[in-house]
Scaffold this active site. Sequence first.
Site, PDB file in Angstrom:
ATOM      1  N   GLU A 152      10.317  16.239  14.940  1.00  0.00           N
ATOM      2  CA  GLU A 152      11.031  15.995  13.685  1.00  0.00           C
ATOM      3  C   GLU A 152      10.661  17.140  12.732  1.00  0.00           C
ATOM      4  O   GLU A 152       9.472  17.354  12.459  1.00  0.00           O
ATOM      5  CB  GLU A 152      10.538  14.646  13.145  1.00  0.00           C
ATOM      6  CG  GLU A 152      11.420  14.011  12.141  1.00  0.00           C
ATOM      7  CD  GLU A 152      10.920  12.606  11.772  1.00  0.00           C
ATOM      8  OE1 GLU A 152       9.734  12.299  11.980  1.00  0.00           O
ATOM      9  OE2 GLU A 152      11.731  11.843  11.233  1.00  0.00           O
ATOM     10  N   LYS A 161       0.877  -1.179   0.000  1.00  0.00           N
ATOM     11  CA  LYS A 161       0.000   0.000   0.000  1.00  0.00           C
ATOM     12  C   LYS A 161       0.911   1.225   0.000  1.00  0.00           C
ATOM     13  O   LYS A 161       1.479   1.593   1.022  1.00  0.00           O
ATOM     14  CB  LYS A 161      -0.886  -0.022   1.253  1.00  0.00           C
ATOM     15  CG  LYS A 161      -2.211   0.683   1.122  1.00  0.00           C
ATOM     16  CD  LYS A 161      -2.092   2.196   0.974  1.00  0.00           C
ATOM     17  CE  LYS A 161      -1.702   2.864   2.259  1.00  0.00           C
ATOM     18  NZ  LYS A 161      -1.310   4.295   2.078  1.00  0.00           N
ATOM     19  N   CYS A 189      13.741  10.476   7.548  1.00  0.00           N
ATOM     20  CA  CYS A 189      13.709  10.100   8.972  1.00  0.00           C
ATOM     21  C   CYS A 189      15.099  10.203   9.575  1.00  0.00           C
ATOM     22  O   CYS A 189      15.246  10.310  10.784  1.00  0.00           O
ATOM     23  CB  CYS A 189      13.207   8.670   9.130  1.00  0.00           C
ATOM     24  SG  CYS A 189      11.555   8.452   8.492  1.00  0.00           S
ATOM     25  N   GLU A 222       9.620   1.199  10.968  1.00  0.00           N
ATOM     26  CA  GLU A 222      10.699   2.178  10.795  1.00  0.00           C
ATOM     27  C   GLU A 222      10.034   3.538  10.954  1.00  0.00           C
ATOM     28  O   GLU A 222       9.337   3.995  10.054  1.00  0.00           O
ATOM     29  CB  GLU A 222      11.345   1.963   9.420  1.00  0.00           C
ATOM     30  CG  GLU A 222      12.728   2.535   9.319  1.00  0.00           C
ATOM     31  CD  GLU A 222      12.726   3.905   8.686  1.00  0.00           C
ATOM     32  OE1 GLU A 222      12.699   4.904   9.456  1.00  0.00           O
ATOM     33  OE2 GLU A 222      12.732   3.986   7.456  1.00  0.00           O
TER      34      GLU A 222
HETATM   35  C1  SIN Z   1      13.820   7.403   5.640  1.00  0.00           C
HETATM   36  O1  SIN Z   1      13.848   8.596   5.598  1.00  0.00           O
HETATM   37  O2  SIN Z   1      12.905   6.808   6.220  1.00  0.00           O
HETATM   38  C2  SIN Z   1      14.863   6.517   5.023  1.00  0.00           C
HETATM   39  C3  SIN Z   1      16.015   7.217   4.489  1.00  0.00           C
HETATM   40  C4  SIN Z   1      17.127   6.297   4.063  1.00  0.00           C
HETATM   41  O3  SIN Z   1      16.930   5.111   3.798  1.00  0.00           O
HETATM   42  O4  SIN Z   1      18.238   6.781   4.001  1.00  0.00           O
END
Ligand code: SIN
Length: 476
Positions: free
Chosen positions: A379, A173, A283, A249
Site C-alpha cells: 500500500e 483510543k 485505505c 478495517e
Molecule cells: C480509510 O482510508 O480507511 C477510510 C476512507 C473512507 O472512509 O473513505
Amino acid sequence: MSEIKRDAFIDGRWVARDARFAVTDPFDDSEIAQVADADDAMVDAAVEAAARAFPAWKRRPAAERGRLLGQVAARMLADERRLADLCTRENGKPLKEAIAEVRYAASFLTWFGGEAERVYGETIPASNAAQRLTVIREAVGPVAVITPWNFPYAMLTRKLGAALAAGCTVVAKPAEATPLGTLALAELCEAVGIPAGVFNVVPSSHGGRIGGRLLAAKAIRKISFTGSTEVGQLIMRNAAADLKRVSLELGGNAPFLVLADADLDAAVAGALVAKFRNSGQTCVAANRFILEAPIAEAFTAKLSAAVAKLVVGRGSDPATDIGPVIDDAAVAKIKRLVEDGVSRGARVVFGAAPAGTSRLIAPVVLAGITPEMALWREEIFGPVIALRTAMDEADAIAQANDTEAGLVAYVYTRDGARQHRVAEALEAGMVGVNEGLVSTAQAPFGGIKHSGLGREGSRHGIDDYTNLKYIATRIG
Ligand code: SIN
C-alpha cells in the site's frame, strides 16, 4: 467552546495527567497541544465507566439514543470550520478535505441516529404449535474502538455512531498523531447530554500498550479497529483468548482498471479522487492502475496533464490539493517504494522521484510497473501513481486480483454487461464502477481477504454491534 481539549475523557470528566505527549502539525512539526498520556489505571477507569453506563444506555429507548446522535451531528456541522481547522492542523490534510471530512463524519451520526430505531428482530414460524419463536438484537456490550490518523473524525463516528445507536458504550483510543479531533467530539457528546461513561477517550503515545490493556479487559466485548493488517491480525489473535467480537478495517491495495471502452475523462476525474484524497493516505486509495492496452497511452497523457494542475502545499492554504504526508516514516516509505520501482525498471512519466526529507511530496506518475515491484505489492499511502498495462479484460482482472488485499476495486467501462461481469470478478468488498469514491454512510464499507472483517456504515454496520438472541416461548 473554542479551547482545544487536551485531557482524557473518562466517566463524563476531563482527566488530566502529568505525563503528556506533544501533538504536532505534520507540515512543520510545530506543537499544537500537549495531551494527557493515559496510563493503565486510566484505561481501567474508562473500561469500568463504560461497563457501569452500559445497562442504562442499552435500556434507553432507541429513539432517544438516536436523537442524541443527531444532536452531536448538528453540533459538528454548526462548528465545522473550527473542527476542520483542527483536523488540518493535526493531520495536515487540505482544509477543503477537512471540511468534507467533518460533513462525512457527521453523516455517520445522522445515519446511525436514524437506524437506532430500525434494529428489528424477527418472528419465526415454529414447527411446534405450542411454541412461539422470536429473535431480538441486543447490544454486544462495552466496545473498544481504535482509530487511525488519516480520518480522525470519520473513522471514529463510523464506529461510535453504530455502537451508541445499538446501545453499546465506548472506550476510544485515537491515533497518537491525531487525538484532538476525538477529544473535540467528546466535548460535543458531553454538551448534548450523552450520559457519563457512555463515551470515554483515552489518548496515548503508547498505542500498543493501551490496545493490549483494552483487549485484556473482560468487560470489553468487542474491538473495532481501523489500521494496518499486521495490527489487525494481532488484535484478532489476542481477542480470541476472551472470544471478543472484532471488526477490522485493514489495509488495501486497490486496483483501478481503465478498460478500452472507458470514458477517459471520467476515468481521469475518478482517478484523481481515488488517488489523491488525503494526499493518497487512504485505505481505499487507488494503488495499482491497470490500463487496457489500446487506451494506456491516451489515459496516461490525460492523467499526467490533470496531475500537473494539482497544488502541493500547506493544508491551511485554500489552494492546496495535496498536503504533507503524516510523518517522516511515511516519507521514507514512499521514497523506498519509488526507488525500488525505478531500480527494477519503472519509468517516471510525470514528476520526479521524491528526494530529500520534506513531507510535501509532489505527485509522481510511474509506468511499466511489474509484479515484483514493491509498488505493486504494498500500500503506497502517498501521492504516487503506478501504471501497468493489461492485454485484455481477463488479464486486467487477473492483475487486479493479484494481491492479498481486498478492500476496494475501481473499474471504468461504458459497457453495461462488462460493468457487472468485471465487478463480480473483482476480489474486493467494494467496487466503484465509473466511480472513484465509494464511501458513504448508507453503504457497507469493508473488505475481504487481508483487508478485514465486518462492515461499517449502512444497516449492516449497526448489526456488527449486536448479538442475536433467540427466544422460544411455550404458549400451551
Ligand atoms: C480509510 O482510508 O480507511 C477510510 C476512507 C473512507 O472512509 O473513505
